[in-house]
Design an enzyme around this catalytic site. Sequence first.
Site, PDB file in Angstrom:
ATOM      1  N   TRP A   1     125.279  46.468  52.423  1.00  0.00           N
ATOM      2  CA  TRP A   1     126.020  46.115  51.217  1.00  0.00           C
ATOM      3  C   TRP A   1     127.501  45.818  51.455  1.00  0.00           C
ATOM      4  O   TRP A   1     128.199  45.415  50.540  1.00  0.00           O
ATOM      5  CB  TRP A   1     125.919  47.279  50.211  1.00  0.00           C
ATOM      6  CG  TRP A   1     126.063  48.626  50.855  1.00  0.00           C
ATOM      7  CD1 TRP A   1     125.034  49.448  51.245  1.00  0.00           C
ATOM      8  CD2 TRP A   1     127.259  49.295  51.249  1.00  0.00           C
ATOM      9  NE1 TRP A   1     125.534  50.590  51.843  1.00  0.00           N
ATOM     10  CE2 TRP A   1     126.904  50.518  51.865  1.00  0.00           C
ATOM     11  CE3 TRP A   1     128.618  48.988  51.141  1.00  0.00           C
ATOM     12  CZ2 TRP A   1     127.835  51.425  52.364  1.00  0.00           C
ATOM     13  CZ3 TRP A   1     129.556  49.889  51.645  1.00  0.00           C
ATOM     14  CH2 TRP A   1     129.157  51.088  52.253  1.00  0.00           C
ATOM     15  N   ASN A   2     127.994  46.043  52.672  1.00  0.00           N
ATOM     16  CA  ASN A   2     129.458  45.919  52.828  1.00  0.00           C
ATOM     17  C   ASN A   2     129.939  44.490  52.999  1.00  0.00           C
ATOM     18  O   ASN A   2     131.077  44.172  52.648  1.00  0.00           O
ATOM     19  CB  ASN A   2     129.969  46.824  53.965  1.00  0.00           C
ATOM     20  CG  ASN A   2     129.308  46.547  55.288  1.00  0.00           C
ATOM     21  OD1 ASN A   2     128.210  46.015  55.347  1.00  0.00           O
ATOM     22  ND2 ASN A   2     129.978  46.905  56.365  1.00  0.00           N
TER      23      ASN A   2
ATOM     24  N   LYS B   1     115.577  40.857  53.788  1.00  0.00           N
ATOM     25  CA  LYS B   1     115.781  41.816  52.699  1.00  0.00           C
ATOM     26  C   LYS B   1     117.273  42.111  52.693  1.00  0.00           C
ATOM     27  O   LYS B   1     117.772  42.852  53.535  1.00  0.00           O
ATOM     28  CB  LYS B   1     114.983  43.105  52.913  1.00  0.00           C
ATOM     29  CG  LYS B   1     115.021  44.004  51.687  1.00  0.00           C
ATOM     30  CD  LYS B   1     114.725  45.460  51.981  1.00  0.00           C
ATOM     31  CE  LYS B   1     115.881  46.174  52.574  1.00  0.00           C
ATOM     32  NZ  LYS B   1     117.134  46.185  51.770  1.00  0.00           N
TER      33      LYS B   1
ATOM     34  N   GLY C   1     123.255  48.091  59.926  1.00  0.00           N
ATOM     35  CA  GLY C   1     123.324  49.272  59.067  1.00  0.00           C
ATOM     36  C   GLY C   1     123.644  50.499  59.891  1.00  0.00           C
ATOM     37  O   GLY C   1     124.279  50.398  60.947  1.00  0.00           O
ATOM     38  N   SER C   2     123.177  51.643  59.443  1.00  0.00           N
ATOM     39  CA  SER C   2     123.575  52.886  60.101  1.00  0.00           C
ATOM     40  C   SER C   2     122.751  53.143  61.367  1.00  0.00           C
ATOM     41  O   SER C   2     121.641  52.624  61.527  1.00  0.00           O
ATOM     42  CB  SER C   2     123.426  54.053  59.125  1.00  0.00           C
ATOM     43  OG  SER C   2     122.108  54.105  58.647  1.00  0.00           O
TER      44      SER C   2
ATOM     45  N   GLU D   1     122.624  45.950  64.956  1.00  0.00           N
ATOM     46  CA  GLU D   1     124.076  46.002  64.781  1.00  0.00           C
ATOM     47  C   GLU D   1     124.354  47.241  63.939  1.00  0.00           C
ATOM     48  O   GLU D   1     124.217  47.213  62.728  1.00  0.00           O
ATOM     49  CB  GLU D   1     124.549  44.705  64.117  1.00  0.00           C
ATOM     50  CG  GLU D   1     125.988  44.364  64.414  1.00  0.00           C
ATOM     51  CD  GLU D   1     126.928  45.089  63.472  1.00  0.00           C
ATOM     52  OE1 GLU D   1     127.406  46.192  63.856  1.00  0.00           O
ATOM     53  OE2 GLU D   1     127.184  44.585  62.374  1.00  0.00           O
TER      54      GLU D   1
ATOM     55  N   CYS E   1     132.101  47.948  59.659  1.00  0.00           N
ATOM     56  CA  CYS E   1     131.595  48.643  60.857  1.00  0.00           C
ATOM     57  C   CYS E   1     132.611  48.622  61.990  1.00  0.00           C
ATOM     58  O   CYS E   1     132.636  49.542  62.803  1.00  0.00           O
ATOM     59  CB  CYS E   1     130.256  48.067  61.292  1.00  0.00           C
ATOM     60  SG  CYS E   1     130.307  46.308  61.594  1.00  0.00           S
TER      61      CYS E   1
ATOM     62  N   GLU F   1     131.220  58.433  61.645  1.00  0.00           N
ATOM     63  CA  GLU F   1     131.776  57.193  61.087  1.00  0.00           C
ATOM     64  C   GLU F   1     132.241  57.418  59.648  1.00  0.00           C
ATOM     65  O   GLU F   1     131.431  57.790  58.795  1.00  0.00           O
ATOM     66  CB  GLU F   1     130.687  56.117  61.116  1.00  0.00           C
ATOM     67  CG  GLU F   1     131.181  54.776  60.650  1.00  0.00           C
ATOM     68  CD  GLU F   1     130.137  53.683  60.787  1.00  0.00           C
ATOM     69  OE1 GLU F   1     128.929  53.984  60.755  1.00  0.00           O
ATOM     70  OE2 GLU F   1     130.545  52.522  60.929  1.00  0.00           O
TER      71      GLU F   1
HETATM   72  P1  NAD Z   1     121.845  54.215  54.778  1.00  0.00           P
HETATM   73  O1  NAD Z   1     121.798  54.654  56.185  1.00  0.00           O
HETATM   74  O2  NAD Z   1     120.857  54.784  53.829  1.00  0.00           O
HETATM   75  O3  NAD Z   1     121.647  52.629  54.681  1.00  0.00           O
HETATM   76  C1  NAD Z   1     122.308  51.703  55.490  1.00  0.00           C
HETATM   77  C2  NAD Z   1     121.624  50.344  55.254  1.00  0.00           C
HETATM   78  O4  NAD Z   1     120.291  50.381  55.738  1.00  0.00           O
HETATM   79  C3  NAD Z   1     121.488  49.994  53.772  1.00  0.00           C
HETATM   80  O5  NAD Z   1     121.727  48.610  53.630  1.00  0.00           O
HETATM   81  C4  NAD Z   1     120.044  50.312  53.428  1.00  0.00           C
HETATM   82  O6  NAD Z   1     119.535  49.476  52.412  1.00  0.00           O
HETATM   83  C5  NAD Z   1     119.339  50.049  54.719  1.00  0.00           C
HETATM   84  N1  NAD Z   1     118.173  50.887  54.931  1.00  0.00           N
HETATM   85  C6  NAD Z   1     118.091  52.224  54.772  1.00  0.00           C
HETATM   86  N2  NAD Z   1     116.873  52.670  55.105  1.00  0.00           N
HETATM   87  C7  NAD Z   1     116.157  51.587  55.476  1.00  0.00           C
HETATM   88  C8  NAD Z   1     114.840  51.388  55.954  1.00  0.00           C
HETATM   89  N3  NAD Z   1     113.978  52.423  56.153  1.00  0.00           N
HETATM   90  N4  NAD Z   1     114.435  50.132  56.239  1.00  0.00           N
HETATM   91  C9  NAD Z   1     115.268  49.084  56.083  1.00  0.00           C
HETATM   92  N5  NAD Z   1     116.538  49.201  55.664  1.00  0.00           N
HETATM   93  C10 NAD Z   1     116.983  50.439  55.381  1.00  0.00           C
HETATM   94  O7  NAD Z   1     123.273  54.509  54.268  1.00  0.00           O
HETATM   95  P2  NAD Z   1     124.269  53.941  53.184  1.00  0.00           P
HETATM   96  O8  NAD Z   1     124.669  55.051  52.308  1.00  0.00           O
HETATM   97  O9  NAD Z   1     123.791  52.686  52.534  1.00  0.00           O
HETATM   98  O10 NAD Z   1     125.461  53.564  54.146  1.00  0.00           O
HETATM   99  C11 NAD Z   1     126.123  54.637  54.782  1.00  0.00           C
HETATM  100  C12 NAD Z   1     126.246  54.460  56.239  1.00  0.00           C
HETATM  101  O11 NAD Z   1     125.594  53.325  56.743  1.00  0.00           O
HETATM  102  C13 NAD Z   1     127.696  54.278  56.578  1.00  0.00           C
HETATM  103  O12 NAD Z   1     128.289  55.512  56.796  1.00  0.00           O
HETATM  104  C14 NAD Z   1     127.670  53.449  57.797  1.00  0.00           C
HETATM  105  O13 NAD Z   1     127.582  54.291  58.921  1.00  0.00           O
HETATM  106  C15 NAD Z   1     126.381  52.714  57.750  1.00  0.00           C
HETATM  107  N6  NAD Z   1     126.552  51.289  57.437  1.00  0.00           N
HETATM  108  C16 NAD Z   1     126.826  50.466  58.483  1.00  0.00           C
HETATM  109  C17 NAD Z   1     127.002  49.129  58.227  1.00  0.00           C
HETATM  110  C18 NAD Z   1     127.328  48.177  59.356  1.00  0.00           C
HETATM  111  O14 NAD Z   1     127.874  47.130  59.086  1.00  0.00           O
HETATM  112  N7  NAD Z   1     126.961  48.489  60.591  1.00  0.00           N
HETATM  113  C19 NAD Z   1     126.904  48.640  56.939  1.00  0.00           C
HETATM  114  C20 NAD Z   1     126.614  49.520  55.896  1.00  0.00           C
HETATM  115  C21 NAD Z   1     126.419  50.851  56.171  1.00  0.00           C
END
Ligand code: NAD
Length: 476
Positions: free
Chosen positions: A151-152, A175, A228-229, A250, A284, A381
């Site tokens: 979402w960022n 997605k 993502g995370s 990533e 990130c 992070e």
């Molecule tokens: P989160 O770990 O729940 O989700 C991170 C992302 O992964 C979200 O977009 C979510 O929709 C997706 N996601 C989660 N579970 C999934 C699954 N099983 N299958 C597919 N997609 C899935 O956490 P959050 O609260 O949304 O974000 C918090 C943390 O995520 C941050 O602290 C940061 O570390 C990390 N993050 C990293 C980036 C990046 O650009 N690398 C971007 C957003 C969030």
Amino acid sequence: MYSDLALLIGGEWRAKGDAGCSEPVINPADGRILANLPHAGARDLSDSVVAATDGMRVWQKISAYERANIMHRAADLFRTRLDSIARIIVQEQGKVLNEAMIEAAMAADVIDWYAEEGRRAYGRIVPGRVAGVRQMVVHEPVGIVAAFTPWNFPVVTPARKIAGALGAGCSIIIKASEETPGACVEMARCFMEAGLPAGVLNLVFGVPAEVSEKLLARPEIRKISFTGSVGVGKHLAKMATRTMKRSTMELGGHSPVVVFDDVNPEQVADMIAAYKFRNAGQVCISPTRFYVQEGVYARFLERFSAYAKGLRLGNGLEASTTMGPLANPRRLDAMDMFVKDALEQGGKIRAGGKRYGNEGFYYEPTIVTDVPDHSLIMTEEPFGPIAPIVTFKTFDEVVERANSLEFGLAAYAFTTSIARATAIGDALQTGMVGINSVAISTPETPFGGIKHSGHGSEGGIEGLEAYLNVKFISQA
Ligand code: NAD
């Protein structure tokens, strides 16, 4: 004005998923509902795989030259809508309008870059050991791609994955984030209006874990790209190996900033503070651990603090705003947790340190000092507007501390010594290093991490290779 949200499957827009589920999209500036987002049901997801299979067949038969023309048309259309797309980003994500405009413009550049790069997916001829044998190395599209974006950065991250796949001749099911879906929907509209054949690009939303589980189980899908995370990345990478899919991961980072005492600390503080609070720190590659050499520490801290205190929080659509809200309430809880732990560890709050206002998800730009290296803010992070700023004495000491975490995404260093610049560039264990510069993300250059921050690159020639298989043909 917001987007008309829908799923895109096989060239058709579906305003409802087959299961009839949906979720509200929230404006983080005031907590109000912007729209309802349909979720894809099991049949929609299955349809998207069939559509991507058909789309891939069609797309592969189109020349790289014509594929590039369609992609350029999409980028041009996107540019004519920059202002309205940027406003959608602000409403669903919270960043200020100027940053949203920069993100949207970059997304169009990314599409153009991959359009051209797809025309340069060169192979090579290797001289044979036996006369008359022609040894050819050719590149072929990896196959159907499943992509998951957060979402960022609601359009630039999807743009990297969509354009990378399309430039290489692949079809894709993406997605995008359920929390920030509108800008990606608008980008998909541009591709369809530009003449992209049905099924080449499919856009779905749903419960993330359910969507990824269903898609990754499908053998037709050959590649996964996730941003993502770290935790979710590891989970998806494990699932991908069950059907031996290639993956690009990533993931998160915790980027050290090393400021040596030969610099002008005010100049560096101005540059890096602006960069730190971009998108309220939800980036990130955001600088997240500041190591400042003792001789310039006090001056650096004073200037950095002045910058943080001068930021004006508010709705990103208002011209006076210089930092918007956090994207969701989860980030507010996380910020509170970092501050609480820092205080318990003997840290001092030099600016901010608490939530702001009565509506929306605002958090004050926060500076923490005197925290030990094992505190939460120095090891996890932050993904928010918190900057821990500490001192260091020697080169070797700071390198060890900077490299001490399992993250390896980005790092920054500031010095006027060429010898030190070269040495620190070599010593930092990250996928990207900015030295006297924060310009580490462009369409033309590889973007990605090492260690637990993931593997593979997006951007640069490496970004296209992520969607290509290598085939060797020996022809006698
Ligand atoms: P989160 O770990 O729940 O989700 C991170 C992302 O992964 C979200 O977009 C979510 O929709 C997706 N996601 C989660 N579970 C999934 C699954 N099983 N299958 C597919 N997609 C899935 O956490 P959050 O609260 O949304 O974000 C918090 C943390 O995520 C941050 O602290 C940061 O570390 C990390 N993050 C990293 C980036 C990046 O650009 N690398 C971007 C957003 C969030």
